[in-house]
Design a protein around this motif. Sequence first.
Motif, PDB file in Angstrom:
ATOM      1  N   VAL A 381       0.835  -1.198   0.000  1.00 45.73           N
ATOM      2  CA  VAL A 381       0.000   0.000   0.000  1.00 45.73           C
ATOM      3  C   VAL A 381       0.869   1.247   0.000  1.00 45.73           C
ATOM      4  O   VAL A 381       2.071   1.194   0.285  1.00 45.73           O
ATOM      5  CB  VAL A 381      -0.926   0.040   1.238  1.00 45.73           C
ATOM      6  CG1 VAL A 381      -1.904  -1.112   1.231  1.00 45.73           C
ATOM      7  CG2 VAL A 381      -0.111   0.039   2.523  1.00 45.73           C
ATOM      8  N   THR A 382       0.245   2.383  -0.296  1.00 42.69           N
ATOM      9  CA  THR A 382       0.901   3.685  -0.189  1.00 42.69           C
ATOM     10  C   THR A 382       0.181   4.508   0.872  1.00 42.69           C
ATOM     11  O   THR A 382      -0.906   4.146   1.327  1.00 42.69           O
ATOM     12  CB  THR A 382       0.856   4.436  -1.528  1.00 42.69           C
ATOM     13  OG1 THR A 382      -0.522   4.726  -1.841  1.00 42.69           O
ATOM     14  CG2 THR A 382       1.468   3.603  -2.647  1.00 42.69           C
ATOM     15  N   ILE A 400       1.434   6.969  10.412  1.00 42.75           N
ATOM     16  CA  ILE A 400       1.012   5.617  10.800  1.00 42.75           C
ATOM     17  C   ILE A 400       1.933   4.570  10.184  1.00 42.75           C
ATOM     18  O   ILE A 400       2.353   3.615  10.846  1.00 42.75           O
ATOM     19  CB  ILE A 400      -0.456   5.387  10.376  1.00 42.75           C
ATOM     20  CG1 ILE A 400      -1.388   6.250  11.231  1.00 42.75           C
ATOM     21  CG2 ILE A 400      -0.835   3.908  10.492  1.00 42.75           C
ATOM     22  CD1 ILE A 400      -2.825   6.271  10.745  1.00 42.75           C
ATOM     23  N   LEU A 401       2.279   4.754   8.914  1.00 45.57           N
ATOM     24  CA  LEU A 401       3.161   3.796   8.239  1.00 45.57           C
ATOM     25  C   LEU A 401       4.554   3.781   8.869  1.00 45.57           C
ATOM     26  O   LEU A 401       5.182   2.721   8.992  1.00 45.57           O
ATOM     27  CB  LEU A 401       3.247   4.124   6.749  1.00 45.57           C
ATOM     28  CG  LEU A 401       2.007   3.746   5.929  1.00 45.57           C
ATOM     29  CD1 LEU A 401       2.058   4.374   4.544  1.00 45.57           C
ATOM     30  CD2 LEU A 401       1.880   2.227   5.815  1.00 45.57           C
ATOM     31  N   LEU A 402       5.041   4.948   9.272  1.00 48.44           N
ATOM     32  CA  LEU A 402       6.348   5.006   9.940  1.00 48.44           C
ATOM     33  C   LEU A 402       6.308   4.266  11.276  1.00 48.44           C
ATOM     34  O   LEU A 402       7.258   3.560  11.640  1.00 48.44           O
ATOM     35  CB  LEU A 402       6.765   6.466  10.146  1.00 48.44           C
ATOM     36  CG  LEU A 402       7.217   7.220   8.890  1.00 48.44           C
ATOM     37  CD1 LEU A 402       7.435   8.694   9.203  1.00 48.44           C
ATOM     38  CD2 LEU A 402       8.504   6.601   8.330  1.00 48.44           C
ATOM     39  N   GLU A 403       5.197   4.429  12.010  1.00 49.56           N
ATOM     40  CA  GLU A 403       5.040   3.723  13.288  1.00 49.56           C
ATOM     41  C   GLU A 403       4.994   2.209  13.057  1.00 49.56           C
ATOM     42  O   GLU A 403       5.603   1.431  13.799  1.00 49.56           O
ATOM     43  CB  GLU A 403       3.756   4.184  13.989  1.00 49.56           C
ATOM     44  CG  GLU A 403       3.788   5.617  14.502  1.00 49.56           C
ATOM     45  CD  GLU A 403       4.467   5.736  15.856  1.00 49.56           C
ATOM     46  OE1 GLU A 403       4.979   4.725  16.364  1.00 49.56           O
ATOM     47  OE2 GLU A 403       4.489   6.852  16.403  1.00 49.56           O
ATOM     48  N   GLY A 414       9.308  -0.466  -2.303  1.00 53.64           N
ATOM     49  CA  GLY A 414       9.453   0.228  -3.576  1.00 53.64           C
ATOM     50  C   GLY A 414       8.941   1.648  -3.492  1.00 53.64           C
ATOM     51  O   GLY A 414       8.630   2.162  -2.410  1.00 53.64           O
ATOM     52  N   GLU A 415       8.862   2.298  -4.662  1.00 53.77           N
ATOM     53  CA  GLU A 415       8.357   3.662  -4.750  1.00 53.77           C
ATOM     54  C   GLU A 415       7.494   3.795  -5.990  1.00 53.77           C
ATOM     55  O   GLU A 415       7.609   3.007  -6.927  1.00 53.77           O
ATOM     56  CB  GLU A 415       9.514   4.673  -4.821  1.00 53.77           C
ATOM     57  CG  GLU A 415      10.337   4.780  -3.550  1.00 53.77           C
ATOM     58  CD  GLU A 415      11.434   5.831  -3.674  1.00 53.77           C
ATOM     59  OE1 GLU A 415      11.803   6.162  -4.826  1.00 53.77           O
ATOM     60  OE2 GLU A 415      11.910   6.325  -2.633  1.00 53.77           O
ATOM     61  N   GLU A 416       6.607   4.816  -5.985  1.00 58.58           N
ATOM     62  CA  GLU A 416       5.829   5.133  -7.175  1.00 58.58           C
ATOM     63  C   GLU A 416       5.723   6.638  -7.304  1.00 58.58           C
ATOM     64  O   GLU A 416       5.712   7.357  -6.297  1.00 58.58           O
ATOM     65  CB  GLU A 416       4.434   4.504  -7.117  1.00 58.58           C
ATOM     66  CG  GLU A 416       3.495   5.132  -6.116  1.00 58.58           C
ATOM     67  CD  GLU A 416       2.075   4.605  -6.227  1.00 58.58           C
ATOM     68  OE1 GLU A 416       1.874   3.562  -6.865  1.00 58.58           O
ATOM     69  OE2 GLU A 416       1.161   5.246  -5.654  1.00 58.58           O
ATOM     70  N   GLN A 417       5.656   7.124  -8.542  1.00 57.58           N
ATOM     71  CA  GLN A 417       5.534   8.554  -8.765  1.00 57.58           C
ATOM     72  C   GLN A 417       4.142   9.010  -8.372  1.00 57.58           C
ATOM     73  O   GLN A 417       3.145   8.355  -8.703  1.00 57.58           O
ATOM     74  CB  GLN A 417       5.803   8.890 -10.238  1.00 57.58           C
ATOM     75  CG  GLN A 417       6.026  10.371 -10.500  1.00 57.58           C
ATOM     76  CD  GLN A 417       7.210  10.939  -9.704  1.00 57.58           C
ATOM     77  OE1 GLN A 417       8.255  10.310  -9.604  1.00 57.58           O
ATOM     78  NE2 GLN A 417       7.013  12.102  -9.115  1.00 57.58           N
ATOM     79  N   ARG A 425       6.020   8.492  -3.823  1.00 58.55           N
ATOM     80  CA  ARG A 425       5.458   7.834  -2.637  1.00 58.55           C
ATOM     81  C   ARG A 425       6.155   6.504  -2.400  1.00 58.55           C
ATOM     82  O   ARG A 425       6.451   5.770  -3.337  1.00 58.55           O
ATOM     83  CB  ARG A 425       3.961   7.565  -2.816  1.00 58.55           C
ATOM     84  CG  ARG A 425       3.091   8.787  -2.831  1.00 58.55           C
ATOM     85  CD  ARG A 425       1.628   8.364  -2.704  1.00 58.55           C
ATOM     86  NE  ARG A 425       0.741   9.505  -2.861  1.00 58.55           N
ATOM     87  CZ  ARG A 425       0.164   9.845  -4.004  1.00 58.55           C
ATOM     88  NH1 ARG A 425       0.381   9.119  -5.085  1.00 58.55           N
ATOM     89  NH2 ARG A 425      -0.622  10.892  -4.074  1.00 58.55           N
ATOM     90  N   LYS A 426       6.368   6.201  -1.137  1.00 54.45           N
ATOM     91  CA  LYS A 426       6.928   4.899  -0.778  1.00 54.45           C
ATOM     92  C   LYS A 426       5.820   3.843  -0.813  1.00 54.45           C
ATOM     93  O   LYS A 426       4.673   4.111  -0.448  1.00 54.45           O
ATOM     94  CB  LYS A 426       7.563   4.946   0.609  1.00 54.45           C
ATOM     95  CG  LYS A 426       8.834   5.791   0.684  1.00 54.45           C
ATOM     96  CD  LYS A 426       9.422   5.731   2.076  1.00 54.45           C
ATOM     97  CE  LYS A 426      10.774   6.434   2.148  1.00 54.45           C
ATOM     98  NZ  LYS A 426      10.689   7.870   1.857  1.00 54.45           N
ATOM     99  N   ILE A 427       6.176   2.642  -1.244  1.00 56.76           N
ATOM    100  CA  ILE A 427       5.246   1.507  -1.238  1.00 56.76           C
ATOM    101  C   ILE A 427       5.642   0.595  -0.081  1.00 56.76           C
ATOM    102  O   ILE A 427       6.805   0.211   0.051  1.00 56.76           O
ATOM    103  CB  ILE A 427       5.301   0.731  -2.568  1.00 56.76           C
ATOM    104  CG1 ILE A 427       4.927   1.654  -3.731  1.00 56.76           C
ATOM    105  CG2 ILE A 427       4.361  -0.474  -2.527  1.00 56.76           C
ATOM    106  CD1 ILE A 427       5.112   1.007  -5.094  1.00 56.76           C
ATOM    107  N   TYR A 428       4.665   0.270   0.761  1.00 49.06           N
ATOM    108  CA  TYR A 428       4.919  -0.547   1.943  1.00 49.06           C
ATOM    109  C   TYR A 428       4.228  -1.903   1.817  1.00 49.06           C
ATOM    110  O   TYR A 428       3.137  -2.004   1.248  1.00 49.06           O
ATOM    111  CB  TYR A 428       4.379   0.139   3.208  1.00 49.06           C
ATOM    112  CG  TYR A 428       5.147   1.362   3.645  1.00 49.06           C
ATOM    113  CD1 TYR A 428       6.098   1.283   4.655  1.00 49.06           C
ATOM    114  CD2 TYR A 428       4.908   2.595   3.051  1.00 49.06           C
ATOM    115  CE1 TYR A 428       6.792   2.408   5.078  1.00 49.06           C
ATOM    116  CE2 TYR A 428       5.599   3.734   3.461  1.00 49.06           C
ATOM    117  CZ  TYR A 428       6.541   3.628   4.476  1.00 49.06           C
ATOM    118  OH  TYR A 428       7.226   4.741   4.882  1.00 49.06           O
TER     119      TYR A 428
END
Length: 432
Positions: A381-382, A400-403, A414-417, A425-428
Amino acid sequence: MQIRLGVIGPKDSVDKIINIAKAYPDFILYSFAYEHTEETPAIVAEHNDYIDQWLFSGQSPYALALAEGLISEETALFPPHHGSSLLGALLEASYNSGAKMAAVSVDTLDDSEIAFVRETYSLQALTVHGLPYSGYMPPDELSAFHREKYRSGEAEIAFTTIRSVYQTLAAEGIPVYRITVTKPTIEVSLRLLKERGQANWYRKSQLAIVGVEIFEAEQESEAQQYSYKRKHQELELKRLLLDYTEELKGSFVQMGDGLFYIYTTRGEIESHPSPFYLLESAQLQAKLAVRLGAGYGVTALEAEEHVRLALKHARKPGTSAIISVDETKQITEVFADDEPVSYDSRRLSEDVKAKLGERNLSPGVVSKLASSVKHYQKQTVTSQEIAQWLASSERNARRILLELEDAGLAEIVGEEQSGSRGRPRKIYRLDL
């Protein structure tokens, strides 16, 4: 689209099923082995949020989970024991003993399956003491049945479908063999689960329209209906409907005076509680009485036809329910006292709770994320998607994603433009 399949049972049975299921690319496989059948409800409850379909090793664990309301007949099954399973165990016993068996005891199998084996393979001389049962029977009772038959001399060998019963009898020195399901039976179960999983996914993707209609009071004059006061009331109603549209990730359209449509999917509607609060809020805040219906369809035209039919039924005097009409024109009424399904009721696993620790994340938020991951069948997800799921800002979603990353429950893959200037944006990948 892959189906997340949970396989649950004793380790040897789970390993056997998993090895056969590896030939099916439609499944993402999760194995859950237990020592005792009674552990089943706790295992299912802990992992239910991210499993689409369950395959149980036998009827006992299936019956325990079903009795607890953790599964339904649409989301789980078990491969049944047929006469071929018993025949295999009889051949094994005959080969190992080298002697002719005169009498045996058999649990679980239906009398008709035992009769089929005896008649088909000319085993009428073999006396079989059976203990068929439906649902769950405690292993102690099954062991006692075989023990009594053996010690009384009525049976020479015991045949059981339950591993713990096999272990108990073997430890007591009673000749015992395990009846296991055959490969063809497991394959039939896997094909059925595949069809169910795909049907459920297509059902979630089905087009849906929520119709909201202002209930015109008989004593209300035409002048009142087009007054400035009424327009302010409708503006307040639109605000409420826009909030609900955002929850459903839908599209809001005013179709005419006092009639509004929200275009969304069936999965979105069914993943939220029935919106009786919307009827109450319209009455309290907008001072307007409204009726609500939902229509499902394979096409937009069909969904519109069905939402009109739902609103027609909602207009009947004395109706206080939310009406839905599906693609088969089946009409369903939901009343306010029906128990809704909400994200808050879902439980986090003990492992996730331990990893969260004292971090600044509420269990409710993480539960909703876990439910959204299951609903949308997404593991990557992003921050934008998290923001949509939680109806929050993208900045809060990044926090929230960092936590979660710090807790070991998410990792960057990964990443997406983003489609605009700025950093991608980072992909998690989430592990909830």
